[in-house]
Design a protein around this motif. Structure first.
Motif, PDB file in Angstrom:
ATOM      1  N   GLU A 150     -51.456  45.866  23.832  1.00 35.76           N
ATOM      2  CA  GLU A 150     -50.155  46.397  24.244  1.00 35.76           C
ATOM      3  C   GLU A 150     -49.236  45.261  24.682  1.00 35.76           C
ATOM      4  OE1 GLU A 150     -51.036  50.822  26.014  1.00 35.76           O
ATOM      5  OE2 GLU A 150     -51.700  49.121  27.230  1.00 35.76           O
TER       6      GLU A 150
ATOM      7  N   MET B 207     -54.015  55.367  20.265  1.00 40.57           N
ATOM      8  CA  MET B 207     -52.894  54.747  20.961  1.00 40.57           C
ATOM      9  C   MET B 207     -51.852  54.191  19.997  1.00 40.57           C
ATOM     10  SD  MET B 207     -55.145  52.734  23.874  1.00 40.57           S
ATOM     11  CE  MET B 207     -53.741  51.924  24.664  1.00 40.57           C
TER      12      MET B 207
ATOM     13  N   LEU C  70     -52.224  51.538  18.110  1.00 41.38           N
ATOM     14  CA  LEU C  70     -52.257  50.074  18.139  1.00 41.38           C
ATOM     15  C   LEU C  70     -52.826  49.554  16.825  1.00 41.38           C
ATOM     16  CD1 LEU C  70     -53.594  49.514  21.775  1.00 41.38           C
ATOM     17  CD2 LEU C  70     -51.260  49.123  20.949  1.00 41.38           C
TER      18      LEU C  70
END
Length: 263
Positions: free
Chosen positions: A57, A85, A87
């Motif tokens: 992140e 998420m 990602l």
């Protein structure tokens, strides 16, 4: 001997909320590094991503995180979390941190949270991480401080002593580096002198003795319990929890170590 790397992704005890401190300390390790967008990060002994996911992140879509652990199920769980998420800048790999095969100066940052002490030769492992850092790169090693999980830890081993004294462990591998001085000495042996250390005292609550057993079953203590038959396991659990009737917290002291490589 507790370690995130021995927990199983398909197990109901793994990542249980009562053990959330694993991920809290991973995130705090990353926050202390002050990662910048576009940086590349190597996270070894990554578990299910306690430090690797917040690192991804932090470095953003232009950066990259390589997260490595010996436990395939943990790697799979980390991959699932990253997908959930959104990602796309993180790669989870099953592998040995001593045999990753990356050339010198491959990463801006190397991270190891609660893992370096399980390598038989901590100095060699640290040298390997340092080798893979670029000039100006940073290394972060987080380890347990003294009195880990007390008083519950001592109660656990007393219960084991009563049933299977042959399973007692005389030394925990993190004890050598459980203080800033000990961690500094280890890094110095690896040839790393530009270091900073923060010792953080901590206590994590237990709402009931059963909370401790959730931690036990979701950590490396399971390696000892796996050697017990069902009846012995039941007696150990009973003895351990009986000793904790008046316990409402366990000790979670941590030492954060970091070092910068000369540019």
């Amino acid at each position: 001997m507790p370690t995130a790397s021995t927990k199983y992704a398909s197990d109901p005890y793994f990542d249980h909320p009562v053990s959330s401190f694993w991920h809290r300390f991973g995130r705090q390790t990353v926050e202390r590094l002050g990662l910048r967008g576009g940086e590349t990060v190597l996270d070894v002994c990554c578990g299910s991503g306690g430090s690797a996911l917040p690192a991804a992140e932090a470095v953003g879509p232009q950066g990259k995180v390589v997260a490595v652990d010996l436990a395939e199920r943990l790697v799979q769980l980390g991959e699932a979390k990253a997908l959930a998420m959104g990602l796309r800048n993180i790669e989870f790999k099953t592998g040995d941190m001593l045999a990753l095969g990356y050339p010198d100066a491959s990463f801006d940052v190397a991270v190891c949270v609660f893992g370096i002490f399980f390598v038989p030769d901590m100095v060699a492992a640290t040298k390997e991480l340092w080798r893979m850092l670029r000039p100006g790169g940073r290394l972060a090693i987080t380890t347990w401080g003294p009195d880990l999980f007390e008083p519950a830890n001592s109660a656990f081993w007393e219960a084991i002593r009563a049933e299977r004294p042959d399973l007692l462990k005389g030394f925990n591998p993190w004890e050598r580096i459980s203080t800033p001085a000990g961690l500094r000495e280890m890094l110095s042996e690896a040839g790393i002198e530009s270091t900073e250390f923060v010792a953080e005292a901590g206590r994590d609550p237990l709402n009931a003795p059963e909370d401790w057993w959730l931690i036990v079953m979701g950590s490396g203590y399971r390696g000892t319990l796996a050697q017990l038959d069902a009846a012995t396991l039941a007696r150990v659990r009973e003895k351990n929890l009986a000793a904790l009737r008046d316990c409402n917290a366990i000790t979670t002291n941590v030492v954060y170590g970091s070092a910068g490589k000369v540019a």
